[in-house]
Design an enzyme around this catalytic site. Structure first.
Site, PDB file in Angstrom:
ATOM      1  N   SER A 108       0.828  -1.201   0.000  1.00 37.60           N
ATOM      2  CA  SER A 108       0.000   0.000   0.000  1.00 37.60           C
ATOM      3  C   SER A 108       0.870   1.261   0.000  1.00 37.60           C
ATOM      4  O   SER A 108       1.893   1.321   0.671  1.00 37.60           O
ATOM      5  CB  SER A 108      -0.898  -0.006   1.241  1.00 37.60           C
ATOM      6  OG  SER A 108      -1.671   1.170   1.269  1.00 37.60           O
ATOM      7  N   CYS A 165      -1.030   3.386  12.161  1.00 42.24           N
ATOM      8  CA  CYS A 165      -1.255   4.835  12.244  1.00 42.24           C
ATOM      9  C   CYS A 165      -1.597   5.220  13.681  1.00 42.24           C
ATOM     10  O   CYS A 165      -1.945   4.374  14.493  1.00 42.24           O
ATOM     11  CB  CYS A 165      -2.396   5.208  11.310  1.00 42.24           C
ATOM     12  SG  CYS A 165      -3.904   4.335  11.719  1.00 42.24           S
ATOM     13  N   GLY A 201       8.700  -5.848   3.175  1.00 45.18           N
ATOM     14  CA  GLY A 201       9.828  -5.094   3.710  1.00 45.18           C
ATOM     15  C   GLY A 201      11.082  -5.293   2.878  1.00 45.18           C
ATOM     16  O   GLY A 201      11.796  -6.276   3.046  1.00 45.18           O
TER      17      GLY A 201
END
Lengths: 282, 316
Positions: free
Chosen positions: B22, B128, B241
């Site tokens: 994303s 977040c 990652g």
């Protein structure tokens, strides 16, 4: 809840799909200084790359110079294209790790380029006369536009700005397209907004001018915005911003634009780099 | 020899295990690669409300990576439903929608709103800030992870993927909390909190001061976290990652990932995902592996090595 079903294939390319932007390994044909600050890089490339329109750009995977390694690609606007054989040209000034890497390239070296990217300039075939106003490296972006305008039968007045006369690039190139070239420099105290405005007013009153095109100076941008509004002229500006992906994915290269009083954020790489002059903000 | 590249993330079947991370994917990439070749499509994180994003500069490059602080600019839910969703309608590739919200209830209501037939799965970006806990990311503690995942689970029948943060000392405990609360899969992981300073100006390199590091520099750390999570949970783990090659993807799968996400590498080589898919197939052919799924968790670890790894368990 409805689920997408299992797909029958392993992901074969769908019928009719072709890339319109691609990364390719080009071959360096030459890479030489054109004056004390700028260098011209000429690449041998595939046909897709030379479909680049004036104002479009490429993302260059610059080689690592001594003491540095650029991780991201570097955006660079097209300086020239040539067909048969396909060649692509860039004009650059050595300023950071990426351009220091470009400086190390020799004829025969490979260079990975990704493009053509972004939205370029648009010319209205009904126009008779345009003014291109550029400063510094911004001049490079305007060269292919002047070429395209000349081919479309549109007269070009090129106001080229630089710190010193010896740093004015592409004067001969603009002249070869039949452009009326006016050089203005800091050294001669002719590059200030007041003088550029005077030159443009003379143009508008004389030959006439349908549209302004600019790149490379927010000071000149403001002069052009004011005159374009006063005379009801069209205008386009090529803008710069630090980029990562170059194709609208990451939202790192945004700038604010004034769209009828509302401030709107746009991606320079995807919505631009060429924007409506009236909406641009410094 | 033909290799079966398909994998299943819970009830969601994918033609291969490769999808975008994303924030590194948008419709424009269709000019470069054919979306029909990907395992899934993953949107940039959307929020219910309009967000302008963070001050510039938003990225700074580092040796082997990139620190970003984009700040989730979002045109809001209505724009997403009206304008973004239709862009992906022509593709048969499953669409995964990444969502974010400042509260657990906000997450739940947004998940409910995007539970529409065009969406194949929801990826909850719980890395977040949670405004109910002083802005600490949900995925920093098992308690808030469990709370937000439970709220999401009650809100949607779609496959629910929970994207974890690597910025916690004990990611396996967070992974367990998400599994317990009903997540169908885990995405491991988001970017690593990082910073850079400009020595010319004495200023931080990013407008937001802090950002998230991604790219090859983070790969060994995230690979370790995928291994830890996959050992702990029974639900699929999606590795994310620093993956730039098929070899990287194979490492993640051996460490326990069922699928992988490719992010920053796309900025450098825009056709990376297609290269990874083709490379995985070649890798399987070369190693005489009939199904790419057989790589998942196939890491060879001698039994006697296990006690030696106790040092890496978090202190209780």
């Amino acid at each position: 809840m409805l689920q997408k079903s299992t797909l029958p294939n392993h992901g074969n390319t769908r019928d009719g799909w072709r890339p319109t932007v691609s990364a390719e390994t080009t071959l360096v044909l030459s890479n030489q200084a054109v004056n004390s600050e700028y260098r011209r890089l000429v690449l041998s490339c595939a046909a897709l790359a030379v479909s680049a329109q004036p104002g479009q750009f490429f993302q260059l995977l610059c080689p690592a110079p001594a003491g540095g390694k650029p991780f991201l690609r570097r955006p660079m606007s097209v300086y020239g294209t040539r067909q048969e054989p396909s060649q692509l040209e860039f004009l650059y000034k050595v300023t950071g790790t990426g351009t220091r890497g470009l400086e190390t390239l020799h004829p025969g070296d490979p260079l990975d380029i990704f493009g053509p990217l972004g939205v370029g300039f648009e010319l209205d075939p009904s126009w008779r006369s345009i003014a291109v106003v550029g400063r510094g490296a911004g001049l490079a972006t305007l060269v292919p536009l002047a070429s395209a305008a000349t081919r479309a039968g549109i007269h070009v007045t090129a106001i080229l700005s630089a710190r010193r006369p010896d740093l004015l690039v592409s004067v001969d190139l603009f002249r070869s397209y039949g452009a009326n070239v006016v050089g203005v420099t800091d050294a001669e105290a002719t590059s200030g907004p007041a003088n550029v405005e005077k030159i443009l007013r003379t143009l508008i009153a004389g030959r006439g001018c349908n549209a302004f095109f600019t790149c490379g100076s927010s000071r000149l941008m403001r002069v052009l915005q004011r005159l374009a509004a006063e005379f009801g002229l069209a205008g386009q500006i090529a803008m710069e911003q630090q980029m990562a992906c170059g194709i609208g994915l990451c939202h790192c290269c945004v700038r604010d634009f004034n769209v009828e009083g509302e401030i709107v954020s746009r991606r320079v790489c995807w919505d631009g780099p060429v924007f409506d002059l009236a909406e641009a903000m410094p | 020899m033909s290799v079966d590249l398909s994998v299943a993330i819970g009830s969601l079947r994918m033609r291969n295990p490769v999808m975008p991370a994303s924030g590194t994917f948008a419709e424009g990439l269709d000019k470069v690669i054919d979306f029909e070749r990907l395992g899934a499509l993953v949107t940039k994180t959307i929020t219910r409300e309009l967000r302008t994003g963070n001050p510039l500069p938003r990225v700074v490059e580092q040796p082997g990576g990139l620190i970003n602080s984009i700040g989730i600019p979002s045109k809001g839910l209505d724009y997403f439903i009206e304008h973004t969703l239709p862009l992906y309608a022509p593709f048969s590739t499953p669409l995964v929608v990444s969502i974010s919200a400042p509260t657990a209830e906000g997450f739940a209501s947004l998940a409910r709103a995007v539970s529409v037939p065009e969406v194949a799965a929801i990826e909850a970006n719980i890395s977040c800030p949670n405004i109910e806990e002083d802005g600490k990311a949900f995925a920093m503690t098992p308690e808030s992870t469990e709370r937000v995942t439970s709220a999401l689970r009650s809100a949607t029948g779609l496959p629910l993927w929970v994207k974890l943060t690597p910025n916690t000392g004990d990611i396996a405990t967070i992974a367990s909390a998400a599994e317990r609360a009903g997540a169908d899969a885990l995405v491991v992981a988001n970017t690593i909190l990082a910073m850079a300073v400009d020595l010319k100006t004495f200023r931080p390199c990013l407008g937001n001061i802090l950002g998230g590091l991604s790219g090859p520099a983070v790969k060994p750390i995230i690979l370790r976290q995928v291994y830890q999570c996959a050992k702990t949970v029974r639900i699929p783990v999606i590795g994310c990652g620093g993956i730039a090659t098929a070899e990287d993807a194979a490492e993640f799968m051996l460490a326990g990932a069922t699928a992988v996400q490719v992010g920053t590498a796309t900025f450098i080589k825009p056709d990376t995902m297609v290269q990874v898919i083709e490379g995985l197939e070649h890798f399987c052919v070369h190693r005489d592996i009939g199904r790419v799924g057989d790589l998942t968790g196939a890491l060879v670890v001698e039994e006697s090595d296990e006690p030696d790894m106790a040092w890496m368990e978090p202190a209780q």
